[in-house]
Design an enzyme around this catalytic site. Sequence first.
Site, PDB file in Angstrom:
ATOM      1  N   LYS A   1       0.503  -1.449   0.193  1.00  0.00           N
ATOM      2  CA  LYS A   1      -0.624   0.210   0.072  1.00  0.00           C
ATOM      3  C   LYS A   1       1.110   1.031  -0.064  1.00  0.00           C
ATOM      4  CE  LYS A   1      -4.201  -1.947   1.724  1.00  0.00           C
ATOM      5  NZ  LYS A   1      -5.448  -1.836   2.178  1.00  0.00           N
TER       6      LYS A   1
ATOM      7  N   ARG B   1      -3.550  -9.846   4.826  1.00  0.00           N
ATOM      8  CA  ARG B   1      -4.184 -10.083   3.615  1.00  0.00           C
ATOM      9  C   ARG B   1      -2.899  -9.832   2.676  1.00  0.00           C
ATOM     10  NH1 ARG B   1      -5.676  -6.643  -0.574  1.00  0.00           N
ATOM     11  NH2 ARG B   1      -7.433  -8.216  -1.727  1.00  0.00           N
TER      12      ARG B   1
HETATM   13  N1  HH2 Z   1      -7.043  -3.857   0.302  1.00  0.00           N
HETATM   14  C1  HH2 Z   1      -7.805  -4.139  -0.986  1.00  0.00           C
HETATM   15  C2  HH2 Z   1      -8.562  -4.692  -1.289  1.00  0.00           C
HETATM   16  N2  HH2 Z   1      -9.273  -5.698  -0.355  1.00  0.00           N
HETATM   17  N3  HH2 Z   1     -10.104  -6.160   2.201  1.00  0.00           N
HETATM   18  C3  HH2 Z   1      -9.786  -6.055   3.617  1.00  0.00           C
HETATM   19  N4  HH2 Z   1     -11.080  -6.755   3.853  1.00  0.00           N
HETATM   20  N5  HH2 Z   1      -8.790  -5.162   4.020  1.00  0.00           N
HETATM   21  C4  HH2 Z   1      -7.945  -4.910   3.639  1.00  0.00           C
HETATM   22  O1  HH2 Z   1      -6.851  -3.868   3.160  1.00  0.00           O
HETATM   23  C5  HH2 Z   1      -7.588  -4.283   1.735  1.00  0.00           C
HETATM   24  C6  HH2 Z   1      -8.957  -5.475   0.770  1.00  0.00           C
HETATM   25  C7  HH2 Z   1      -6.934  -2.927  -1.660  1.00  0.00           C
HETATM   26  O2  HH2 Z   1      -6.018  -4.354  -1.890  1.00  0.00           O
HETATM   27  P1  HH2 Z   1      -5.558  -4.838  -3.302  1.00  0.00           P
HETATM   28  O3  HH2 Z   1      -6.600  -5.705  -3.908  1.00  0.00           O
HETATM   29  O4  HH2 Z   1      -4.576  -4.733  -3.853  1.00  0.00           O
HETATM   30  O5  HH2 Z   1      -6.505  -3.542  -5.267  1.00  0.00           O
HETATM   31  P2  HH2 Z   1      -7.084  -3.179  -5.700  1.00  0.00           P
HETATM   32  O6  HH2 Z   1      -8.537  -2.479  -4.578  1.00  0.00           O
HETATM   33  O7  HH2 Z   1      -7.042  -1.738  -6.176  1.00  0.00           O
HETATM   34  O8  HH2 Z   1      -7.548  -4.707  -6.037  1.00  0.00           O
END
Ligand code: HH2
Length: 277
Positions: A222, A256
């Site tokens: 992040k 995660r």
């Molecule tokens: N962060 C992201 C997405 N989903 N869910 C939970 N429970 N906690 C988190 O911190 C979280 C999440 C963002 O990361 P990522 O899925 O890699 O990115 P994007 O939202 O751009 O797909």
Amino acid sequence: MSGLLKCGRFTLSLERPLIMGVVNVTPDSFSDGGLFADSAQATAHARRLIDEGADILDIGGESTRPGSAPVPVAEERRRVLPVLESLSNCGVPVAVDTRKPQLMREALAAGASMINDTNALGAAGALEAVAASDAAVCLMHMRGDPRTMQDAPAYDDVVREVRDFLRGRVAAAENAGIAPARIVVDPGFGFGKTLEHNLALLRGLSVFAGLGGALLAGLSRKSMLGRLTGRDVGDRLHASVAAALAAVQNGAHIVRVHDVAATRDALAVWNAVMRNR
Ligand code: HH2
């Protein structure tokens, strides 16, 4: 907390930290958008993460990065369901990361063991969708929505406000009939928070372990890690591993992450050191 997490047909022990491996079936996720955008690539990636030691998979079909726009349900379904179906016998629980009650119901019918909702089951019908299943749910805190959440977020006391919000969502989930052993809470790093807010939440993480559910932390790659290290998104592996260890040290039961193998090695060392203390 019982020390167990009930996820559909799986029961996971929370005695040692668990790794949730991220599978983004999206063209535009902030760190890996487009890499696994078709279902064959995403399924192969998911299987690689299991081989590397993922305890849970998290499949997402909508980016929630700052500034992102919502994806129509038909498109999110097209991205997520084929991957979920092809992982039906993969041997680990599969979570679906969605804010849409309709997709929650479809994913649960297709065998999802957890719903990961960045909107904490706040949409109409979301509580009922999960309550009607035996799946786990992750209730995450977000201030505002992804399009605007990083426009000058402000709190008087971020740890207290996030704790109060999550406490309310845990109560709502329990009132809807979701057993405490199915509930996971997450302060939502980067979702409507400045670097200082994120650091305060990470320092105060143990507060959220007292809410009754298992505690999940998502810090992997992040932008707060970019701010701290000066590194671009593709070069945040070491910072992500350090952040995962800090989260586990402060009480996270589940991390995660995108980089499962590196996290698994770090946690193997952490577990060995901590086991007989
Ligand atoms: N962060 C992201 C997405 N989903 N869910 C939970 N429970 N906690 C988190 O911190 C979280 C999440 C963002 O990361 P990522 O899925 O890699 O990115 P994007 O939202 O751009 O797909």
